[in-house]
Design a protein around this motif. Structure first.
Motif, PDB file in Angstrom:
ATOM      1  N   GLY A  46       0.801  -1.217   0.000  1.00 57.17           N
ATOM      2  CA  GLY A  46       0.000   0.000   0.000  1.00 57.17           C
ATOM      3  C   GLY A  46       0.830   1.261   0.000  1.00 57.17           C
ATOM      4  O   GLY A  46       2.064   1.236  -0.053  1.00 57.17           O
ATOM      5  N   ASP A  47       0.134   2.366   0.039  1.00 59.58           N
ATOM      6  CA  ASP A  47       0.764   3.679   0.095  1.00 59.58           C
ATOM      7  C   ASP A  47       0.867   4.126   1.548  1.00 59.58           C
ATOM      8  O   ASP A  47       0.041   3.774   2.381  1.00 59.58           O
ATOM      9  CB  ASP A  47      -0.062   4.705  -0.692  1.00 59.58           C
ATOM     10  N   ASN A  48       1.866   4.932   1.823  1.00 62.47           N
ATOM     11  CA  ASN A  48       2.104   5.435   3.171  1.00 62.47           C
ATOM     12  C   ASN A  48       1.028   6.455   3.528  1.00 62.47           C
ATOM     13  O   ASN A  48       1.012   7.558   3.028  1.00 62.47           O
ATOM     14  CB  ASN A  48       3.495   6.076   3.253  1.00 62.47           C
ATOM     15  N   TRP A  49       0.137   6.059   4.423  1.00 61.67           N
ATOM     16  CA  TRP A  49      -0.912   6.968   4.893  1.00 61.67           C
ATOM     17  C   TRP A  49      -0.581   7.546   6.261  1.00 61.67           C
ATOM     18  O   TRP A  49      -1.404   8.245   6.858  1.00 61.67           O
ATOM     19  CB  TRP A  49      -2.278   6.268   4.918  1.00 61.67           C
ATOM     20  N   PHE A  50       0.631   7.290   6.747  1.00 62.29           N
ATOM     21  CA  PHE A  50       1.042   7.848   8.038  1.00 62.29           C
ATOM     22  C   PHE A  50       1.158   9.367   7.988  1.00 62.29           C
ATOM     23  O   PHE A  50       1.068  10.026   9.016  1.00 62.29           O
ATOM     24  CB  PHE A  50       2.370   7.248   8.498  1.00 62.29           C
ATOM     25  N   GLU A  51       1.377   9.937   6.812  1.00 61.79           N
ATOM     26  CA  GLU A  51       1.474  11.403   6.683  1.00 61.79           C
ATOM     27  C   GLU A  51       0.235  12.088   7.253  1.00 61.79           C
ATOM     28  O   GLU A  51       0.349  13.116   7.909  1.00 61.79           O
ATOM     29  CB  GLU A  51       1.646  11.805   5.208  1.00 61.79           C
ATOM     30  N   GLN A  52      -0.945  11.507   7.007  1.00 64.09           N
ATOM     31  CA  GLN A  52      -2.199  12.132   7.446  1.00 64.09           C
ATOM     32  C   GLN A  52      -2.393  12.059   8.964  1.00 64.09           C
ATOM     33  O   GLN A  52      -3.132  12.871   9.523  1.00 64.09           O
ATOM     34  CB  GLN A  52      -3.411  11.465   6.767  1.00 64.09           C
ATOM     35  N   ILE A  53      -1.766  11.115   9.625  1.00 68.05           N
ATOM     36  CA  ILE A  53      -2.006  10.928  11.057  1.00 68.05           C
ATOM     37  C   ILE A  53      -0.752  11.122  11.900  1.00 68.05           C
ATOM     38  O   ILE A  53      -0.791  10.955  13.112  1.00 68.05           O
ATOM     39  CB  ILE A  53      -2.590   9.524  11.334  1.00 68.05           C
ATOM     40  N   HIS A  54       0.343  11.474  11.284  1.00 62.96           N
ATOM     41  CA  HIS A  54       1.624  11.498  11.982  1.00 62.96           C
ATOM     42  C   HIS A  54       1.635  12.450  13.178  1.00 62.96           C
ATOM     43  O   HIS A  54       2.330  12.210  14.166  1.00 62.96           O
ATOM     44  CB  HIS A  54       2.766  11.824  11.012  1.00 62.96           C
ATOM     45  N   ALA A  55       0.847  13.488  13.137  1.00 61.84           N
ATOM     46  CA  ALA A  55       0.781  14.425  14.269  1.00 61.84           C
ATOM     47  C   ALA A  55       0.202  13.760  15.513  1.00 61.84           C
ATOM     48  O   ALA A  55       0.452  14.211  16.634  1.00 61.84           O
ATOM     49  CB  ALA A  55      -0.066  15.635  13.885  1.00 61.84           C
ATOM     50  N   ILE A 102       0.528  -0.037  20.569  1.00 62.39           N
ATOM     51  CA  ILE A 102       0.284   1.154  21.391  1.00 62.39           C
ATOM     52  C   ILE A 102       0.346   2.420  20.539  1.00 62.39           C
ATOM     53  O   ILE A 102      -0.490   3.318  20.680  1.00 62.39           O
ATOM     54  CB  ILE A 102       1.274   1.206  22.579  1.00 62.39           C
ATOM     55  N   VAL A 103       1.305   2.483  19.637  1.00 61.22           N
ATOM     56  CA  VAL A 103       1.387   3.641  18.734  1.00 61.22           C
ATOM     57  C   VAL A 103       0.139   3.705  17.856  1.00 61.22           C
ATOM     58  O   VAL A 103      -0.441   4.776  17.668  1.00 61.22           O
ATOM     59  CB  VAL A 103       2.680   3.595  17.883  1.00 61.22           C
ATOM     60  N   ALA A 104      -0.299   2.557  17.344  1.00 57.00           N
ATOM     61  CA  ALA A 104      -1.505   2.526  16.503  1.00 57.00           C
ATOM     62  C   ALA A 104      -2.735   2.964  17.297  1.00 57.00           C
ATOM     63  O   ALA A 104      -3.580   3.707  16.784  1.00 57.00           O
ATOM     64  CB  ALA A 104      -1.711   1.123  15.928  1.00 57.00           C
ATOM     65  N   MET A 105      -2.825   2.513  18.542  1.00 49.19           N
ATOM     66  CA  MET A 105      -3.965   2.934  19.364  1.00 49.19           C
ATOM     67  C   MET A 105      -3.958   4.441  19.579  1.00 49.19           C
ATOM     68  O   MET A 105      -4.998   5.096  19.461  1.00 49.19           O
ATOM     69  CB  MET A 105      -3.946   2.216  20.715  1.00 49.19           C
ATOM     70  N   ALA A 106      -2.781   4.980  19.891  1.00 50.97           N
ATOM     71  CA  ALA A 106      -2.687   6.421  20.156  1.00 50.97           C
ATOM     72  C   ALA A 106      -2.959   7.241  18.897  1.00 50.97           C
ATOM     73  O   ALA A 106      -3.623   8.277  18.962  1.00 50.97           O
ATOM     74  CB  ALA A 106      -1.304   6.751  20.715  1.00 50.97           C
ATOM     75  N   ALA A 107      -2.448   6.789  17.765  1.00 49.62           N
ATOM     76  CA  ALA A 107      -2.531   7.583  16.542  1.00 49.62           C
ATOM     77  C   ALA A 107      -3.844   7.404  15.787  1.00 49.62           C
ATOM     78  O   ALA A 107      -4.305   8.336  15.128  1.00 49.62           O
ATOM     79  CB  ALA A 107      -1.366   7.235  15.618  1.00 49.62           C
ATOM     80  N   VAL A 108      -4.447   6.229  15.872  1.00 48.81           N
ATOM     81  CA  VAL A 108      -5.593   5.926  15.019  1.00 48.81           C
ATOM     82  C   VAL A 108      -6.843   5.539  15.795  1.00 48.81           C
ATOM     83  O   VAL A 108      -7.937   5.990  15.478  1.00 48.81           O
ATOM     84  CB  VAL A 108      -5.241   4.767  14.042  1.00 48.81           C
ATOM     85  N   ASN A 133     -12.026   3.415  18.071  1.00 56.80           N
ATOM     86  CA  ASN A 133     -12.305   1.990  17.828  1.00 56.80           C
ATOM     87  C   ASN A 133     -11.116   1.170  18.331  1.00 56.80           C
ATOM     88  O   ASN A 133     -10.434   0.513  17.574  1.00 56.80           O
ATOM     89  CB  ASN A 133     -12.584   1.733  16.352  1.00 56.80           C
ATOM     90  N   TYR A 134     -10.933   1.178  19.624  1.00 61.77           N
ATOM     91  CA  TYR A 134      -9.739   0.565  20.202  1.00 61.77           C
ATOM     92  C   TYR A 134      -9.945  -0.881  20.654  1.00 61.77           C
ATOM     93  O   TYR A 134      -9.053  -1.485  21.232  1.00 61.77           O
ATOM     94  CB  TYR A 134      -9.209   1.408  21.376  1.00 61.77           C
TER      95      TYR A 134
END
Length: 171
Positions: A46-55, A102-108, A133-134
């Motif tokens: 896939g494409d890097n979608w972390f740019e949209q949520i990196h903050a 943990i990073v995924a939970m915090a960011a998404v 949606n944790y």
């Protein structure tokens, strides 16, 4: 006293105890390896979608580039599941996947805003209706904890290496 002279229920539990000693971790390792490897493959293709949520990334990951975090996450989700399958470096593999989760939970997955426990509880779901949606990442964390704390069971490369090392010391 023979195993067969015991109460049938006690006999069944003794057999379950023996099975658990040998392979209690196998269902967890298979489940987690499948789930995380699948996620790693999605990132690979896939494409890097972390740019949209990196903050939203927690410290220190918010200080790295989104591309670097994407690569680290992808490779952790591709390599650690293979280690879990083999039961090799099980504690390290589990710990790395705990960090990714943990990073995924915090960011998404964590609710962006909540002021009461009832609002937070609404995020304990698989779908996001504005409350996070944790649920699924929390299930992964709970499944990873025994592996991180106890390591792999008897049917693992970790145990084989440990036995081989102990046998060498005795020789």
């Amino acid at each position: 006293m023979s195993l067969f002279t015991l109460n049938p229920i006690k006999t069944a539990f003794l057999q379950l105890d023996r099975l658990a000693t040998w392979g209690w971790d196998i269902p967890l390792r298979l489940f987690l390896a499948w789930e995380f490897f699948e996620s790693g493959l999605e990132k690979w293709h896939g494409d890097n979608w972390f740019e949209q949520i990196h903050a939203n990334f927690p410290f220190p990951f918010n200080h790295f580039s989104a591309g670097f975090d994407w690569q680290v996450s992808m490779w952790a989700e591709l390599i650690a599941p293979l280690l879990l399958l083999a039961g090799l470096g099980t504690r390290l593999a589990s710990a790395s996947l705990i960090v990714v989760t943990i990073v995924a939970m915090a960011a998404v997955h964590w609710p962006a805003q909540w002021s009461t426990l009832s609002e937070l509880a609404q995020g304990y779901s698989i779908t996001d209706h504005g409350f996070g949606n944790y649920k699924l990442p929390l299930i992964y964390l709970v499944a990873l904890l025994p592996l991180a704390l106890k390591g792999a069971g008897a049917f693992s490369v970790d145990t084989l290496l440990l036995r081989h090392g102990a046998a060498k010391k005795l020789a």
